[in-house]
Enzyme design. Structure first.
Site, PDB file in Angstrom:
ATOM      1  N   LEU A   1      -7.318   6.922  -0.909  1.00 44.19           N
ATOM      2  CA  LEU A   1      -7.380   7.463   0.446  1.00 44.19           C
ATOM      3  C   LEU A   1      -6.707   6.469   1.381  1.00 44.19           C
ATOM      4  O   LEU A   1      -6.771   5.253   1.161  1.00 44.19           O
ATOM      5  CB  LEU A   1      -8.839   7.668   0.892  1.00 44.19           C
ATOM      6  N   ASP A   2      -6.042   6.986   2.435  1.00 48.83           N
ATOM      7  CA  ASP A   2      -5.494   6.097   3.453  1.00 48.83           C
ATOM      8  C   ASP A   2      -6.595   5.209   4.012  1.00 48.83           C
ATOM      9  O   ASP A   2      -7.774   5.609   4.045  1.00 48.83           O
ATOM     10  CB  ASP A   2      -4.892   6.901   4.611  1.00 48.83           C
ATOM     11  N   MET A   3      -6.227   4.033   4.486  1.00 49.66           N
ATOM     12  CA  MET A   3      -7.210   3.101   5.020  1.00 49.66           C
ATOM     13  C   MET A   3      -8.046   3.746   6.120  1.00 49.66           C
ATOM     14  O   MET A   3      -9.265   3.551   6.191  1.00 49.66           O
ATOM     15  CB  MET A   3      -6.508   1.851   5.554  1.00 49.66           C
TER      16      MET A   3
ATOM     17  N   THR B   1      -8.816   6.869   6.487  1.00 50.69           N
ATOM     18  CA  THR B   1      -9.554   8.059   6.047  1.00 50.69           C
ATOM     19  C   THR B   1     -10.874   7.657   5.412  1.00 50.69           C
ATOM     20  O   THR B   1     -10.923   6.750   4.584  1.00 50.69           O
ATOM     21  CB  THR B   1      -8.714   8.862   5.027  1.00 50.69           C
TER      22      THR B   1
END
Length: 562
Positions: free
Chosen positions: A409-411, A413
Site C-alpha cells: 500500500l502507498d505510505m 494509504t
C-alpha cells in the site's frame, strides 16, 4: 505592490506583510507548504495573470482565444534585495507565447531565442533538412515507384504461385502416364517415352526459372531505383541527428548555473553524475532554477519559493488551475542540488517518521501469514532513508525471520495488507493477486461532490520518468488500469466512495480519482495529485482470497476511521 523598473522585483507593501515572520530556512522545493509570503506573492501574480492583456498565450481559460492550449507552471521567489527590502521574483517554465522575454518575468538562464543566435541558426538548418526529407517523401516518382513495387510484388507472387500449380499438375500427369505405360511399352519404346517425359520436366523447370528471373530482375530494378531516394533520405536523417546532437550539446554548455557561493556548473556537468548521464530535454527551463539564477546573479537573497499551475492541464497529467505544486524531480532536482548548496533548507518532510511510536495492528495471524491494519504514513517496506515499515516491524516480531510482503500500500494509504511467513504461502497468495482473483475494496473521501452514483474508469497508466513517483495517463504506452466505483455518502463539499480496483497499477486509485477523464476529484489529502491534509483519506477496507492451506475463501474487513 508596485514594480520597480526592469529589476523584475515586485516589492511587497510593508503593511501587507508586517505581521509575517521570515522563514528560518529556504523552502524544500520538492515537498512544501507554501510560506505566507509566497501566498501573498502568488495572489499578486495570479491577479496580474487574470487581468493582463499583453500575453498572446492561450492557457485554455478563454474559449474564444485562438492558438494551441498550453497551461503553464509559474513560480515565485521571495527575496531580499541588497537594501534588505522584501519583494518577489516571478518566472514561468519553458516559453510563453513563443518567447522567453516578458516584462513581469525574469529572463531564462540562457535565451536560445535571441535574434541570430546559434540555436536559431542551427534550428533553421535542421528545419531545412526536415523540408528536404518531406519533399523526397512526397516526390511523385518515389511514391509511384513504391506503388509499382507493391503492385508488381503481388503480381509476381500470383504468377509464380499459379505457375507452381501448373508444374505440379504437369508432374502428376507425367506420373500418371508412367503408371499407364509401364507394362504396355517395349523396353526400347519405354526408353524413348521416358526421355520425352524428362524433356517435358526440364522444359517446365526452365520456364519457371525464366519467369522467376524475370520478376527478380524487375523487382530488383524497382527496389534499386527506390533505394536511391531512401538512401538520400537516410543521409539527410543522419545529418539531422548529428546536427541536432551537436546543437543540443552546444546548448547544454550555455546553461551555466550559479549557487550562493557564485560557483558555476553547466547542465552537462550537473547531469553527468545522474542516471540520465546527460540533461533531458528542456532541463534548465523550469521556473525555480530561473528564479534562483536571477537572484544570485543580482545579489538578492532567496527567502522562500512556490510554484503553481495556470490554465488547462495536459491530457496525460493531473494539474489543477491555481494549485501549488513542487518543483519537478527529473529535471530540477539535480540542478537545485547545486544551486541550493550552502543554503539552509527545510528538511524533507517525507523523511520524517510520523508513526514511530505507533504500535502495529495485526488483525489476523496463523502459521502461514498475517494481516496487518497499516496506519497511514507508515511504509509497507523500508525506503532509502526511512527504514521503519510494516516489513521492519514484523521482522522484529518474527524474531528476525524475514517477512514476505505479498502486496503493498502507498505510505499514505491505511488498511489491510497481507504478509506471508513462509515461501509456500507467499507464492500461493501472491499468485491470486497476480491473477486478480483477490477481491479488494477501498474507501476514499473525494475532494468534491460527485454527481453520478457509480461507474467504471478505464485510463491506462505509466510512470512519469522525469517526475517520479508521479504517474501519467497514456493511451499509447500505458498499462491497462480499470477501477469500479460507487458513491456511499455525499457531504457538503466531499464524497465518500468505494473503489474496486480490477488491476493493480501504481497510484491507480489516486490517478483515477484526480484525472479529468476519471472522477476529476482528487482524494482528500493526496499531496501528489491534490492538496495535503492531516492524512490521505484512502483506506484498504476489505480483502477476500483463498487460504494457502485450507483452500477455503477467507474475508477480512476493517472499516475506515473517517
Amino acid at each position: 505592490m508596485d514594480n520597480k523598473g526592469q529589476s523584475y522585483i515586485s516589492y511587497f507593501n510593508e503593511g501587507e506583510i508586517k505581521v509575517i515572520a521570515l522563514p528560518e530556512k529556504f523552502t524544500f522545493p520538492f515537498y512544501y507548504e507554501p510560506h505566507p509570503l509566497t501566498i501573498v506573492a502568488v495572489a499578486d501574480l495570479q491577479q496580474y495573470l487574470e487581468t493582463q492583456t499583453d500575453l498572446d498565450h492561450n492557457f485554455g481559460l478563454d474559449d474564444e482565444q485562438d492558438g494551441p492550449v498550453i497551461g503553464k507552471m509559474f513560480g515565485v521567489l521571495v527575496v531580499q534585495d541588497a537594501g534588505g527590502k522584501l519583494g518577489y521574483l516571478s518566472a514561468f517554465s519553458g516559453k510563453m507565447a513563443g518567447s522567453n522575454n516578458h516584462s513581469k518575468f525574469v529572463p531564462p538562464v540562457f535565451d536560445m531565442l535571441i535574434e541570430d543566435s546559434f540555436f536559431l541558426k542551427g534550428q533553421d538548418i535542421i528545419n531545412s533538412i526536415n523540408q528536404q526529407v518531406k519533399a523526397i517523401e512526397r516526390d511523385e516518382n518515389y511514391n509511384s515507384l513504391k506503388q509499382e513495387l507493391g503492385q508488381d510484388t503481388t503480381l509476381s507472387q500470383t504468377e509464380i504461385s499459379e505457375f507452381k500449380k501448373l508444374l505440379k499438375s504437369n508432374k502428376n500427369a507425367r506420373k500418371a502416364l508412367r503408371e499407364a505405360q509401364k507394362n504396355v511399352l517395349s523396353e526400347q519404346n519405354h526408353e524413348v517415352f521416358e526421355t520425352d517425359l524428362i524433356k517435358q520436366s526440364l522444359r517446365d523447370k526452365h520456364e519457371f526459372n525464366v519467369l522467376s528471373n524475370k520478376w527478380e530482375q524487375h523487382l530488383a530494378e524497382l527496389t534499386s531505383r527506390i533505394a536511391q531516394f531512401e538512401d538520400e533520405v537516410e543521409e539527410l536523417k543522419k545529418d539531422r541527428r548529428e546536427r541536432s546532437s551537436a546543437l543540443q550539446q552546444q546548448l547544454f554548455e550555455q546553461y551555466v548555473f550559479l549557487n550562493k557561493g557564485m560557483q558555476e556548473k553547466s547542465l552537462q556537468e550537473i547531469f553527468s553524475a545522474t542516471v540520465f548521464g546527460k540533461p533531458p530535454a528542456a532541463a534548465g527551463e523550469c521556473a525555480t532554477p530561473k528564479l534562483l539564477q536571477y537572484a544570485f546573479k543580482h545579489g538578492h537573497k532567496p527567502i522562500a519559493m512556490a510554484e503553481f499551475w495556470w490554465g488547462t492541464a495536459p491530457k496525460s497529467e493531473i494539474r489543477k488551475h491555481k494549485q501549488f505544486y513542487p518543483a519537478c524531480t527529473g529535471k530540477c532536482k539535480p540542478i537545485l542540488a547545486h544551486m541550493l548548496e550552502g543554503m539552509p533548507v527545510d528538511d524533507n518532510p517525507l523523511l520524517e517518521n510520523f508513526r514511530e511510536s505507533y504500535e502495529i495492528d495485526i488483525i489476523y495471524e496463523d502459521d502461514f501469514f498475517v494481516v496487518v491494519n497499516k496506519p497511514a504514513e507508515l511504509r509497507s517496506v523500508p525506503g532509502v532513508n526511512v527504514h521503519d515499515s510494516v516489513y521492519s516491524r514484523l521482522k522484529v516480531k518474527f524474531g528476525g525471520i524475514e517477512p514476505l510482503i505479498v502486496h503493498r500500500l502507498d505510505m499514505g494509504t491505511s488498511g489491510l495488507i497481507v504478509v506471508a511467513k513462509i515461501k509456500e504461502a507467499h507464492k500461493f497468495i501472491q499468485a491470486q493477486f497476480l491473477k486478480r482473483t483477490v477481491t479488494k475494496r477501498y474507501t476514499a473521501l473525494l475532494s468534491k461532490v460527485i454527481r453520478d452514483s457509480e461507474g467504471e474508469i478505464n485510463l491506462p497508466l505509466r510512470a512519469d520518468l522525469l517526475n517520479r513517483p508521479r504517474q501519467l495517463v497514456c493511451f499509447e504506452e500505458g498499462k491497462k488500469a480499470v477501477t469500479k466505483w460507487e458513491v456511499i455518502q455525499r457531504n457538503k463539499d466531499t464524497t465518500k466512495v468505494h473503489f474496486w480496483p480490477q488491476t493493480g497499477r501504481t497510484h491507480q486509485l489516486r490517478m483515477h480519482s484526480a484525472h479529468l477523464q476519471g472522477l476529476n476529484a482528487p482524494i482528500v489529502g493526496d499531496d501528489l495529485y491534490g492538496t495535503s491534509d492531516d492524512r490521505m483519506y484512502l483506506h484498504a477496507a476489505y480483502l477476500q482470497f483463498v487460504h494457502p492451506q485450507t483452500k477455503q475463501t477467507i474475508t477480512f474487513e476493517i472499516p475506515e476511521d473517517f
